[in-house]
Design an enzyme around this catalytic site. Structure first.
Site, PDB file in Angstrom:
ATOM      1  N   GLU A 130     -45.562  42.994  15.476  1.00 23.98           N
ATOM      2  CA  GLU A 130     -46.438  42.943  14.312  1.00 23.98           C
ATOM      3  C   GLU A 130     -47.389  41.764  14.452  1.00 23.98           C
ATOM      4  O   GLU A 130     -47.062  40.747  15.058  1.00 23.98           O
ATOM      5  CB  GLU A 130     -45.595  42.864  13.044  1.00 23.98           C
ATOM      6  CG  GLU A 130     -44.898  44.189  12.839  1.00 23.98           C
ATOM      7  CD  GLU A 130     -43.921  44.202  11.680  1.00 23.98           C
ATOM      8  OE1 GLU A 130     -43.711  45.281  11.122  1.00 23.98           O
ATOM      9  OE2 GLU A 130     -43.371  43.150  11.335  1.00 23.98           O
ATOM     10  N   CYS A 143     -51.844  35.639  12.712  1.00 24.33           N
ATOM     11  CA  CYS A 143     -50.485  35.261  13.094  1.00 24.33           C
ATOM     12  C   CYS A 143     -50.022  36.236  14.173  1.00 24.33           C
ATOM     13  O   CYS A 143     -49.902  37.429  13.922  1.00 24.33           O
ATOM     14  CB  CYS A 143     -49.594  35.337  11.853  1.00 24.33           C
ATOM     15  SG  CYS A 143     -47.863  35.005  12.206  1.00 24.33           S
ATOM     16  N   CYS A 150     -36.604  38.914  18.706  1.00 20.18           N
ATOM     17  CA  CYS A 150     -36.397  37.496  19.022  1.00 20.18           C
ATOM     18  C   CYS A 150     -35.007  37.336  19.603  1.00 20.18           C
ATOM     19  O   CYS A 150     -34.069  37.983  19.156  1.00 20.18           O
ATOM     20  CB  CYS A 150     -36.536  36.641  17.752  1.00 20.18           C
ATOM     21  SG  CYS A 150     -36.433  34.863  18.088  1.00 20.18           S
ATOM     22  N   CYS A 154     -31.744  33.315  13.592  1.00 15.14           N
ATOM     23  CA  CYS A 154     -31.755  32.452  12.408  1.00 15.14           C
ATOM     24  C   CYS A 154     -31.319  33.289  11.206  1.00 15.14           C
ATOM     25  O   CYS A 154     -31.789  34.420  11.036  1.00 15.14           O
ATOM     26  CB  CYS A 154     -33.136  31.842  12.203  1.00 15.14           C
ATOM     27  SG  CYS A 154     -33.679  30.893  13.652  1.00 15.14           S
ATOM     28  N   CYS A 157     -33.950  34.897   8.735  1.00 20.68           N
ATOM     29  CA  CYS A 157     -35.155  35.535   9.295  1.00 20.68           C
ATOM     30  C   CYS A 157     -34.906  36.996   9.642  1.00 20.68           C
ATOM     31  O   CYS A 157     -33.943  37.326  10.334  1.00 20.68           O
ATOM     32  CB  CYS A 157     -35.594  34.761  10.543  1.00 20.68           C
ATOM     33  SG  CYS A 157     -36.941  35.567  11.435  1.00 20.68           S
ATOM     34  N   CYS A 384     -44.011  35.226   6.216  1.00 11.95           N
ATOM     35  CA  CYS A 384     -43.175  34.581   7.227  1.00 11.95           C
ATOM     36  C   CYS A 384     -41.767  35.131   7.216  1.00 11.95           C
ATOM     37  O   CYS A 384     -41.138  35.189   6.163  1.00 11.95           O
ATOM     38  CB  CYS A 384     -43.004  33.089   6.918  1.00 11.95           C
ATOM     39  SG  CYS A 384     -44.483  32.178   6.992  1.00 11.95           S
TER      40      CYS A 384
HETATM   41  N1  SAH Z   1     -39.704  31.608  16.321  1.00  9.72           N
HETATM   42  C1  SAH Z   1     -40.613  30.642  15.907  1.00  9.72           C
HETATM   43  C2  SAH Z   1     -41.909  31.210  15.358  1.00  9.72           C
HETATM   44  C3  SAH Z   1     -41.813  32.437  14.498  1.00  9.72           C
HETATM   45  S1  SAH Z   1     -41.071  32.235  12.919  1.00  9.72           S
HETATM   46  C4  SAH Z   1     -39.971  29.714  14.885  1.00  9.72           C
HETATM   47  O1  SAH Z   1     -38.862  30.004  14.427  1.00  9.72           O
HETATM   48  O2  SAH Z   1     -40.565  28.681  14.583  1.00  9.72           O
HETATM   49  C5  SAH Z   1     -42.374  31.439  11.957  1.00  9.72           C
HETATM   50  C6  SAH Z   1     -41.859  30.627  10.774  1.00  9.72           C
HETATM   51  O3  SAH Z   1     -41.363  31.484   9.725  1.00  9.72           O
HETATM   52  C7  SAH Z   1     -40.698  29.707  11.133  1.00  9.72           C
HETATM   53  O4  SAH Z   1     -40.880  28.428  10.560  1.00  9.72           O
HETATM   54  C8  SAH Z   1     -39.532  30.412  10.507  1.00  9.72           C
HETATM   55  O5  SAH Z   1     -38.467  29.552  10.303  1.00  9.72           O
HETATM   56  C9  SAH Z   1     -40.140  30.950   9.238  1.00  9.72           C
HETATM   57  N2  SAH Z   1     -39.344  31.994   8.596  1.00  9.72           N
HETATM   58  C10 SAH Z   1     -38.512  32.874   9.181  1.00  9.72           C
HETATM   59  N3  SAH Z   1     -37.955  33.687   8.240  1.00  9.72           N
HETATM   60  C11 SAH Z   1     -38.447  33.311   7.051  1.00  9.72           C
HETATM   61  C12 SAH Z   1     -38.290  33.817   5.716  1.00  9.72           C
HETATM   62  N4  SAH Z   1     -37.533  34.858   5.459  1.00  9.72           N
HETATM   63  N5  SAH Z   1     -38.976  33.209   4.729  1.00  9.72           N
HETATM   64  C13 SAH Z   1     -39.806  32.162   5.011  1.00  9.72           C
HETATM   65  N6  SAH Z   1     -40.014  31.671   6.242  1.00  9.72           N
HETATM   66  C14 SAH Z   1     -39.341  32.232   7.261  1.00  9.72           C
HETATM   67 FE1  SF4 Z   2     -36.598  33.919  15.985  1.00 12.99          FE
HETATM   68 FE2  SF4 Z   2     -36.944  34.229  13.382  1.00 12.99          FE
HETATM   69 FE3  SF4 Z   2     -35.489  32.196  14.291  1.00 12.99          FE
HETATM   70 FE4  SF4 Z   2     -38.167  32.192  14.662  1.00 12.99          FE
HETATM   71  S1  SF4 Z   2     -37.090  32.094  12.692  1.00 12.99           S
HETATM   72  S2  SF4 Z   2     -36.556  31.692  16.171  1.00 12.99           S
HETATM   73  S3  SF4 Z   2     -38.529  34.403  14.934  1.00 12.99           S
HETATM   74  S4  SF4 Z   2     -34.990  34.380  14.502  1.00 12.99           S
END
Ligand code: SAH
Ligand code: SF4
Length: 409
Positions: A130, A143, A150, A154, A157, A384
Protein backbone atom coordinates in the site's frame (compact mmCIF):
# COMPACT_ATOMS: atom_id res chain seq x y z
CA UNK A 1 16.56 -6.48 -12.74
CA UNK A 2 17.99 -5.74 -9.29
CA UNK A 3 17.72 -8.77 -7.05
CA UNK A 4 15.78 -8.55 -3.80
CA UNK A 5 18.12 -8.28 -0.84
CA UNK A 6 18.09 -8.71 2.91
CA UNK A 7 20.66 -6.32 4.35
CA UNK A 8 20.64 -7.78 7.84
CA UNK A 9 19.71 -11.45 7.80
CA UNK A 10 17.21 -12.47 10.45
CA UNK A 11 19.07 -14.74 12.88
CA UNK A 12 17.82 -18.19 13.76
CA UNK A 13 17.38 -17.42 17.46
CA UNK A 14 15.27 -14.37 16.63
CA UNK A 15 13.14 -16.44 14.26
CA UNK A 16 12.59 -19.08 16.94
CA UNK A 17 11.80 -16.32 19.43
CA UNK A 18 9.01 -15.03 17.25
CA UNK A 19 10.75 -11.65 16.87
CA UNK A 20 11.15 -11.97 13.11
CA UNK A 21 9.67 -13.78 10.14
CA UNK A 22 11.87 -14.86 7.24
CA UNK A 23 11.28 -12.97 4.01
CA UNK A 24 10.55 -14.84 0.78
CA UNK A 25 13.62 -14.31 -1.38
CA UNK A 26 12.47 -15.90 -4.63
CA UNK A 27 9.72 -14.70 -6.89
CA UNK A 28 9.33 -14.45 -10.63
CA UNK A 29 9.63 -10.95 -12.07
CA UNK A 30 7.96 -9.91 -15.35
CA UNK A 31 9.35 -11.52 -18.52
CA UNK A 32 9.90 -8.09 -20.06
CA UNK A 33 11.12 -5.79 -17.32
CA UNK A 34 10.17 -2.14 -16.92
CA UNK A 35 12.80 0.61 -16.92
CA UNK A 36 10.78 2.63 -14.42
CA UNK A 37 12.56 3.11 -11.10
CA UNK A 38 15.77 1.46 -12.22
CA UNK A 39 18.85 3.03 -10.55
CA UNK A 40 21.27 4.84 -12.89
CA UNK A 41 23.96 2.15 -12.65
CA UNK A 42 21.50 -0.62 -13.53
CA UNK A 43 20.05 1.43 -16.38
CA UNK A 44 23.55 2.02 -17.78
CA UNK A 45 24.27 -1.70 -17.53
CA UNK A 46 20.99 -2.61 -19.25
CA UNK A 47 21.73 -0.25 -22.15
CA UNK A 48 25.28 -1.55 -22.44
CA UNK A 49 23.90 -5.10 -22.69
CA UNK A 50 21.79 -3.95 -25.66
CA UNK A 51 24.99 -3.05 -27.49
CA UNK A 52 24.91 0.73 -27.12
CA UNK A 53 28.54 1.82 -27.58
CA UNK A 54 30.32 2.91 -24.40
CA UNK A 55 31.00 6.52 -25.51
CA UNK A 56 27.26 7.05 -26.06
CA UNK A 57 26.05 5.45 -22.84
CA UNK A 58 26.20 8.49 -20.57
CA UNK A 59 24.22 10.66 -22.97
CA UNK A 60 21.59 7.99 -23.62
CA UNK A 61 21.09 7.33 -19.92
CA UNK A 62 20.68 11.07 -19.41
CA UNK A 63 18.08 11.36 -22.17
CA UNK A 64 16.06 8.39 -20.88
CA UNK A 65 16.34 9.66 -17.30
CA UNK A 66 14.97 13.06 -18.32
CA UNK A 67 12.09 11.51 -20.24
CA UNK A 68 11.19 9.15 -17.39
CA UNK A 69 11.56 11.40 -14.40
CA UNK A 70 11.13 14.95 -15.60
CA UNK A 71 8.48 14.47 -18.27
CA UNK A 72 6.94 11.28 -16.93
CA UNK A 73 6.62 9.67 -20.37
CA UNK A 74 4.67 6.45 -20.53
CA UNK A 75 5.79 5.01 -23.88
CA UNK A 76 9.00 4.87 -25.87
CA UNK A 77 7.51 6.76 -28.82
CA UNK A 78 7.44 9.88 -26.63
CA UNK A 79 11.21 9.67 -26.05
CA UNK A 80 11.72 12.01 -28.95
CA UNK A 81 15.29 12.91 -28.04
CA UNK A 82 16.32 9.33 -28.88
CA UNK A 83 16.88 8.04 -32.44
CA UNK A 84 13.92 6.03 -33.73
CA UNK A 85 15.98 2.87 -34.02
CA UNK A 86 16.99 3.01 -30.38
CA UNK A 87 13.39 3.60 -29.32
CA UNK A 88 12.28 0.45 -31.08
CA UNK A 89 15.24 -1.54 -29.71
CA UNK A 90 14.27 -0.45 -26.20
CA UNK A 91 10.64 -1.38 -26.80
CA UNK A 92 11.74 -4.86 -27.92
CA UNK A 93 13.43 -5.52 -24.59
CA UNK A 94 11.74 -3.34 -21.99
CA UNK A 95 8.48 -1.70 -21.03
CA UNK A 96 7.70 1.53 -19.18
CA UNK A 97 5.05 -0.26 -17.12
CA UNK A 98 4.02 1.31 -13.83
CA UNK A 99 3.20 -0.56 -10.66
CA UNK A 100 -0.22 -2.05 -11.13
CA UNK A 101 -3.06 -0.44 -9.17
CA UNK A 102 -5.41 -3.08 -7.74
CA UNK A 103 -7.56 -0.55 -5.88
CA UNK A 104 -7.67 3.17 -5.20
CA UNK A 105 -9.52 4.70 -2.27
CA UNK A 106 -10.06 8.35 -1.42
CA UNK A 107 -10.73 9.32 2.19
CA UNK A 108 -13.21 11.96 3.33
CA UNK A 109 -10.14 14.08 4.21
CA UNK A 110 -8.56 13.80 0.74
CA UNK A 111 -6.01 11.13 1.67
CA UNK A 112 -5.59 8.58 -1.10
CA UNK A 113 -4.57 4.99 -0.70
CA UNK A 114 -3.41 2.78 -3.51
CA UNK A 115 -3.29 -0.97 -3.22
CA UNK A 116 -0.53 -2.05 -5.60
CA UNK A 117 -0.10 -5.53 -7.01
CA UNK A 118 3.47 -6.61 -7.63
CA UNK A 119 4.88 -9.50 -9.60
CA UNK A 120 4.97 -12.73 -7.63
CA UNK A 121 2.60 -14.71 -5.48
CA UNK A 122 2.87 -17.15 -2.64
CA UNK A 123 0.35 -19.93 -2.14
CA UNK A 124 -1.99 -18.13 -4.52
CA UNK A 125 -1.76 -14.82 -2.64
CA UNK A 126 -0.56 -11.93 -4.79
CA UNK A 127 2.25 -9.73 -3.49
CA UNK A 128 0.63 -6.45 -2.59
CA UNK A 129 1.69 -3.23 -0.93
CA UNK A 130 0.00 0.00 0.00
CA UNK A 131 1.06 3.52 -0.76
CA UNK A 132 -0.67 6.54 0.76
CA UNK A 133 -0.81 10.19 -0.34
CA UNK A 134 -1.56 12.79 2.34
CA UNK A 135 -2.28 16.32 1.07
CA UNK A 136 -1.72 19.16 3.55
CA UNK A 137 -1.82 22.93 3.15
CA UNK A 138 1.94 23.42 2.96
CA UNK A 139 3.03 20.05 1.54
CA UNK A 140 1.96 16.76 0.06
CA UNK A 141 3.47 13.67 1.63
CA UNK A 142 3.72 10.29 0.00
CA UNK A 143 4.06 7.39 2.42
CA UNK A 144 5.78 4.51 0.66
CA UNK A 145 6.35 0.85 1.53
CA UNK A 146 9.67 -0.96 1.67
CA UNK A 147 8.48 -4.57 1.97
CA UNK A 148 5.40 -6.64 1.26
CA UNK A 149 4.26 -7.15 4.87
CA UNK A 150 6.90 -6.89 7.60
CA UNK A 151 9.29 -9.35 9.17
CA UNK A 152 8.61 -7.83 12.58
CA UNK A 153 5.56 -8.23 14.80
CA UNK A 154 4.94 -5.01 16.73
CA UNK A 155 1.89 -5.73 18.83
CA UNK A 156 0.01 -2.52 17.91
CA UNK A 157 0.65 -2.63 14.14
CA UNK A 158 -1.67 -4.15 11.56
CA UNK A 159 1.10 -4.74 9.01
CA UNK A 160 2.95 -6.90 11.55
CA UNK A 161 0.09 -9.42 11.50
CA UNK A 162 0.65 -10.18 7.83
CA UNK A 163 2.41 -13.50 7.26
CA UNK A 164 3.87 -13.04 3.82
CA UNK A 165 7.00 -10.92 3.57
CA UNK A 166 9.13 -10.05 0.60
CA UNK A 167 11.59 -7.24 0.07
CA UNK A 168 10.75 -4.67 -2.57
CA UNK A 169 13.29 -3.95 -5.29
CA UNK A 170 14.75 -0.47 -5.77
CA UNK A 171 12.52 -0.10 -8.85
CA UNK A 172 9.42 -0.87 -6.83
CA UNK A 173 10.44 1.65 -4.17
CA UNK A 174 11.07 4.51 -6.62
CA UNK A 175 8.14 3.29 -8.73
CA UNK A 176 5.71 4.34 -6.00
CA UNK A 177 6.71 7.98 -6.46
CA UNK A 178 6.36 7.72 -10.25
CA UNK A 179 2.94 6.19 -9.84
CA UNK A 180 1.79 8.96 -7.49
CA UNK A 181 2.98 11.66 -9.93
CA UNK A 182 1.03 9.90 -12.70
CA UNK A 183 -2.17 9.49 -10.73
CA UNK A 184 -2.10 12.99 -9.26
CA UNK A 185 -1.11 14.66 -12.55
CA UNK A 186 1.96 16.07 -10.81
CA UNK A 187 4.54 16.06 -13.63
CA UNK A 188 4.02 19.68 -14.66
CA UNK A 189 4.30 21.07 -11.14
CA UNK A 190 7.37 18.91 -10.53
CA UNK A 191 9.28 20.21 -13.56
CA UNK A 192 12.82 21.58 -12.93
CA UNK A 193 12.86 25.07 -11.52
CA UNK A 194 9.33 24.74 -10.11
CA UNK A 195 9.10 25.54 -6.41
CA UNK A 196 9.10 22.35 -4.32
CA UNK A 197 6.06 23.63 -2.36
CA UNK A 198 3.96 23.73 -5.53
CA UNK A 199 4.38 20.03 -6.15
CA UNK A 200 1.64 17.72 -5.06
CA UNK A 201 4.22 15.20 -3.88
CA UNK A 202 6.75 17.41 -2.09
CA UNK A 203 7.81 15.01 0.66
CA UNK A 204 8.33 11.27 0.99
CA UNK A 205 8.21 9.19 4.15
CA UNK A 206 9.26 5.54 4.26
CA UNK A 207 6.60 4.71 6.82
CA UNK A 208 4.34 2.35 4.91
CA UNK A 209 4.54 -1.41 5.08
CA UNK A 210 7.78 -3.00 6.12
CA UNK A 211 10.98 -2.33 7.99
CA UNK A 212 13.21 -0.35 5.61
CA UNK A 213 16.43 -1.22 7.42
CA UNK A 214 15.83 -4.91 6.76
CA UNK A 215 15.95 -4.05 3.06
CA UNK A 216 18.67 -1.44 3.20
CA UNK A 217 20.34 -1.68 -0.23
CA UNK A 218 17.12 -1.57 -2.21
CA UNK A 219 15.77 1.28 -0.08
CA UNK A 220 19.03 3.22 -0.51
CA UNK A 221 19.12 2.69 -4.28
CA UNK A 222 15.40 3.44 -4.71
CA UNK A 223 15.60 6.62 -2.62
CA UNK A 224 18.63 7.76 -4.60
CA UNK A 225 16.43 7.61 -7.72
CA UNK A 226 13.76 9.63 -5.89
CA UNK A 227 16.30 12.24 -4.74
CA UNK A 228 18.22 12.50 -8.05
CA UNK A 229 18.49 16.21 -8.86
CA UNK A 230 18.20 15.60 -12.61
CA UNK A 231 15.09 13.47 -12.21
CA UNK A 232 12.36 13.16 -9.56
CA UNK A 233 14.35 15.64 -7.53
CA UNK A 234 12.82 15.30 -4.07
CA UNK A 235 15.58 16.57 -1.81
CA UNK A 236 16.91 14.26 0.89
CA UNK A 237 15.86 16.76 3.54
CA UNK A 238 12.30 16.10 2.43
CA UNK A 239 12.66 12.32 2.72
CA UNK A 240 12.26 10.62 6.10
CA UNK A 241 12.97 6.98 6.81
CA UNK A 242 11.37 5.41 9.86
CA UNK A 243 12.84 2.38 11.60
CA UNK A 244 11.67 0.28 14.50
CA UNK A 245 15.31 0.17 15.62
CA UNK A 246 17.52 -2.07 13.46
CA UNK A 247 20.64 -0.81 15.23
CA UNK A 248 23.35 -2.21 12.89
CA UNK A 249 21.96 -0.26 9.93
CA UNK A 250 21.10 3.06 11.60
CA UNK A 251 24.49 4.70 10.94
CA UNK A 252 24.23 3.75 7.24
CA UNK A 253 21.11 5.91 6.90
CA UNK A 254 23.32 8.90 7.67
CA UNK A 255 26.57 7.85 6.02
CA UNK A 256 25.34 6.09 2.85
CA UNK A 257 21.98 7.71 2.25
CA UNK A 258 21.69 11.07 3.97
CA UNK A 259 17.93 11.21 4.44
CA UNK A 260 16.19 12.23 7.67
CA UNK A 261 15.81 9.56 10.36
CA UNK A 262 12.75 8.72 12.43
CA UNK A 263 12.87 6.10 15.18
CA UNK A 264 9.79 4.28 16.48
CA UNK A 265 10.41 4.48 20.21
CA UNK A 266 6.95 4.00 21.79
CA UNK A 267 8.18 3.03 25.27
CA UNK A 268 10.67 4.28 27.85
CA UNK A 269 11.53 0.95 29.50
CA UNK A 270 12.91 -2.23 27.96
CA UNK A 271 10.19 -4.21 29.67
CA UNK A 272 7.37 -2.41 27.85
CA UNK A 273 9.27 -1.96 24.59
CA UNK A 274 10.01 -5.71 24.48
CA UNK A 275 6.26 -6.20 24.34
CA UNK A 276 5.34 -3.39 21.92
CA UNK A 277 8.33 -3.66 19.58
CA UNK A 278 9.69 -7.20 20.04
CA UNK A 279 12.84 -6.28 18.09
CA UNK A 280 13.82 -4.52 21.33
CA UNK A 281 14.78 -7.92 22.74
CA UNK A 282 17.50 -8.05 20.09
CA UNK A 283 18.47 -4.35 20.16
CA UNK A 284 17.51 -2.89 23.55
CA UNK A 285 16.97 0.79 24.34
CA UNK A 286 20.54 1.50 25.46
CA UNK A 287 21.98 0.25 22.15
CA UNK A 288 19.28 2.01 20.15
CA UNK A 289 19.88 5.36 21.84
CA UNK A 290 23.67 4.99 21.49
CA UNK A 291 23.18 4.49 17.75
CA UNK A 292 21.03 7.65 17.71
CA UNK A 293 23.61 9.67 19.64
CA UNK A 294 26.26 8.61 17.13
CA UNK A 295 24.08 9.15 14.06
CA UNK A 296 26.28 10.64 11.30
CA UNK A 297 25.34 14.23 10.51
CA UNK A 298 23.20 14.68 13.63
CA UNK A 299 22.86 18.34 14.65
CA UNK A 300 20.23 20.81 15.80
CA UNK A 301 19.44 21.44 12.16
CA UNK A 302 19.19 17.72 11.44
CA UNK A 303 17.32 16.22 14.32
CA UNK A 304 16.07 12.68 14.76
CA UNK A 305 12.31 12.33 15.03
CA UNK A 306 11.20 9.96 17.77
CA UNK A 307 7.78 8.47 17.14
CA UNK A 308 5.65 7.61 20.14
CA UNK A 309 2.29 5.92 19.67
CA UNK A 310 -0.25 6.90 22.33
CA UNK A 311 -1.77 3.76 23.87
CA UNK A 312 -4.36 4.26 26.58
CA UNK A 313 -3.19 3.05 29.99
CA UNK A 314 -0.08 1.44 28.47
CA UNK A 315 2.56 4.11 27.80
CA UNK A 316 0.70 7.40 28.24
CA UNK A 317 1.20 8.45 31.88
CA UNK A 318 2.77 11.80 32.66
CA UNK A 319 5.57 9.88 34.40
CA UNK A 320 6.20 8.22 31.01
CA UNK A 321 6.37 11.67 29.42
CA UNK A 322 8.96 12.83 31.95
CA UNK A 323 10.96 9.61 31.53
CA UNK A 324 10.87 10.12 27.76
CA UNK A 325 12.39 13.55 28.09
CA UNK A 326 15.13 12.21 30.39
CA UNK A 327 15.88 9.34 28.03
CA UNK A 328 16.43 11.60 25.04
CA UNK A 329 18.57 14.13 26.92
CA UNK A 330 21.47 15.30 24.77
CA UNK A 331 20.08 14.00 21.47
CA UNK A 332 18.91 16.68 19.01
CA UNK A 333 15.36 15.40 18.66
CA UNK A 334 11.77 16.03 17.73
CA UNK A 335 9.09 13.95 19.37
CA UNK A 336 6.15 12.96 17.24
CA UNK A 337 3.14 11.75 19.22
CA UNK A 338 0.96 9.42 17.13
CA UNK A 339 -2.61 8.73 18.28
CA UNK A 340 -3.06 4.97 18.06
CA UNK A 341 -5.01 3.97 14.98
CA UNK A 342 -7.25 1.00 15.63
CA UNK A 343 -7.66 -2.00 13.33
CA UNK A 344 -9.91 -5.05 13.56
CA UNK A 345 -8.69 -7.32 16.31
CA UNK A 346 -6.21 -4.83 17.85
CA UNK A 347 -5.96 -5.09 21.61
CA UNK A 348 -5.17 -1.44 22.35
CA UNK A 349 -7.15 1.78 22.57
CA UNK A 350 -6.02 5.26 21.69
CA UNK A 351 -5.27 7.55 24.66
CA UNK A 352 -7.87 10.24 25.41
CA UNK A 353 -7.25 13.58 23.71
CA UNK A 354 -6.90 15.34 27.02
CA UNK A 355 -4.14 12.91 28.01
CA UNK A 356 -2.37 13.32 24.68
CA UNK A 357 -2.41 17.09 25.16
CA UNK A 358 -1.04 16.90 28.69
CA UNK A 359 1.64 14.44 27.59
CA UNK A 360 2.56 16.76 24.75
CA UNK A 361 2.76 19.70 27.17
CA UNK A 362 5.34 17.92 29.35
CA UNK A 363 7.43 17.18 26.28
CA UNK A 364 7.03 20.72 24.94
CA UNK A 365 7.96 22.31 28.27
CA UNK A 366 11.18 20.29 28.23
CA UNK A 367 12.11 22.11 25.02
CA UNK A 368 11.05 19.63 22.35
CA UNK A 369 8.81 20.29 19.41
CA UNK A 370 6.04 17.77 20.06
CA UNK A 371 3.51 17.81 17.25
CA UNK A 372 0.66 15.35 17.55
CA UNK A 373 0.27 13.59 14.24
CA UNK A 374 -3.26 14.14 13.00
CA UNK A 375 -4.68 10.80 11.96
CA UNK A 376 -5.38 10.87 8.24
CA UNK A 377 -7.41 8.53 6.10
CA UNK A 378 -8.65 6.41 9.00
CA UNK A 379 -11.91 5.65 7.18
CA UNK A 380 -9.97 3.90 4.42
CA UNK A 381 -7.47 2.23 6.80
CA UNK A 382 -4.70 4.42 5.44
CA UNK A 383 -3.45 5.81 8.74
CA UNK A 384 -0.17 4.77 10.39
CA UNK A 385 -0.08 1.10 11.24
CA UNK A 386 -3.39 0.29 9.62
CA UNK A 387 -1.84 -0.86 6.37
CA UNK A 388 -2.27 -4.48 5.48
CA UNK A 389 -2.57 -5.45 1.89
CA UNK A 390 -4.64 -8.55 2.47
CA UNK A 391 -7.72 -6.37 2.61
CA UNK A 392 -9.82 -9.21 1.29
CA UNK A 393 -9.38 -10.96 4.63
CA UNK A 394 -11.59 -8.35 6.31
CA UNK A 395 -15.19 -9.44 6.41
CA UNK A 396 -17.84 -7.01 5.26
CA UNK A 397 -18.89 -6.63 8.89
CA UNK A 398 -15.34 -5.80 10.02
CA UNK A 399 -15.07 -3.19 7.28
CA UNK A 400 -18.31 -1.55 8.36
CA UNK A 401 -17.29 -1.63 12.02
CA UNK A 402 -14.00 0.03 11.15
CA UNK A 403 -15.56 2.70 9.04
CA UNK A 404 -17.98 3.52 11.83
CA UNK A 405 -15.15 3.57 14.35
CA UNK A 406 -13.07 5.93 12.20
CA UNK A 407 -15.88 8.30 11.46
CA UNK A 408 -17.07 8.62 15.04
CA UNK A 409 -13.66 9.34 16.60
N1 SAH B 1 8.65 -0.30 10.15
C1 SAH B 1 8.97 1.04 10.31
C2 SAH B 1 8.21 1.97 9.38
C3 SAH B 1 6.76 1.66 9.13
S1 SAH B 1 5.66 1.89 10.48
C4 SAH B 1 8.76 1.46 11.76
O1 SAH B 1 8.20 0.68 12.53
O2 SAH B 1 9.20 2.55 12.11
C5 SAH B 1 5.46 3.68 10.54
C6 SAH B 1 5.06 4.21 11.91
O3 SAH B 1 3.69 3.86 12.23
C7 SAH B 1 5.90 3.63 13.05
O4 SAH B 1 6.28 4.66 13.95
C8 SAH B 1 4.94 2.68 13.70
O5 SAH B 1 5.31 2.39 15.00
C9 SAH B 1 3.64 3.42 13.58
N2 SAH B 1 2.46 2.58 13.79
C10 SAH B 1 2.33 1.26 13.55
N3 SAH B 1 1.07 0.85 13.88
C11 SAH B 1 0.41 1.92 14.34
C12 SAH B 1 -0.94 2.13 14.77
N4 SAH B 1 -1.82 1.15 14.78
N5 SAH B 1 -1.30 3.37 15.14
C13 SAH B 1 -0.40 4.40 15.07
N6 SAH B 1 0.87 4.26 14.65
C14 SAH B 1 1.28 3.04 14.28
FE1 SF4 C 1 6.85 -3.64 10.99
FE2 SF4 C 1 4.66 -2.41 11.81
FE3 SF4 C 1 6.63 -2.89 13.53
FE4 SF4 C 1 6.97 -1.03 11.60
S1 SF4 C 1 5.50 -0.94 13.29
S2 SF4 C 1 8.42 -2.65 12.24
S3 SF4 C 1 5.77 -1.98 9.93
S4 SF4 C 1 5.38 -4.44 12.48
Amino acid sequence: MSAPSAAVEPDIAALADGIEKRPVEKYVGPAKPSLVGLPRAALTEALGALGIPAPQLRMRVQQIWQALYVRGVQNFAEMTTLPKQLRSLLADHFTLARLQIAAEQVSVDGTRKWLLRLPGDLEGRPHEIECVYIPETDRGTLCISSQVGCTLNCSFCHTGTQRLVRNLTAEEIAGQVVLARDRLGDWQAAAPGAEPEKRLVSNVVVMGMGEPLYNFEAVRDGLNVVADGEGLSISKRRITLSTSGVVPNIARVGSELGVMLAVSLHAVTDELRDELVPLNRKYPLRELLDACRNFPGLSNARRITFEYVMLKGVNDSLADARALVRLLKGIPAKINLIPFNPWPGSKYECSDWERIERFSEVVFNAGYASPVRTPRGRDILAACGQLKSETETLSARERLALRAMALTE
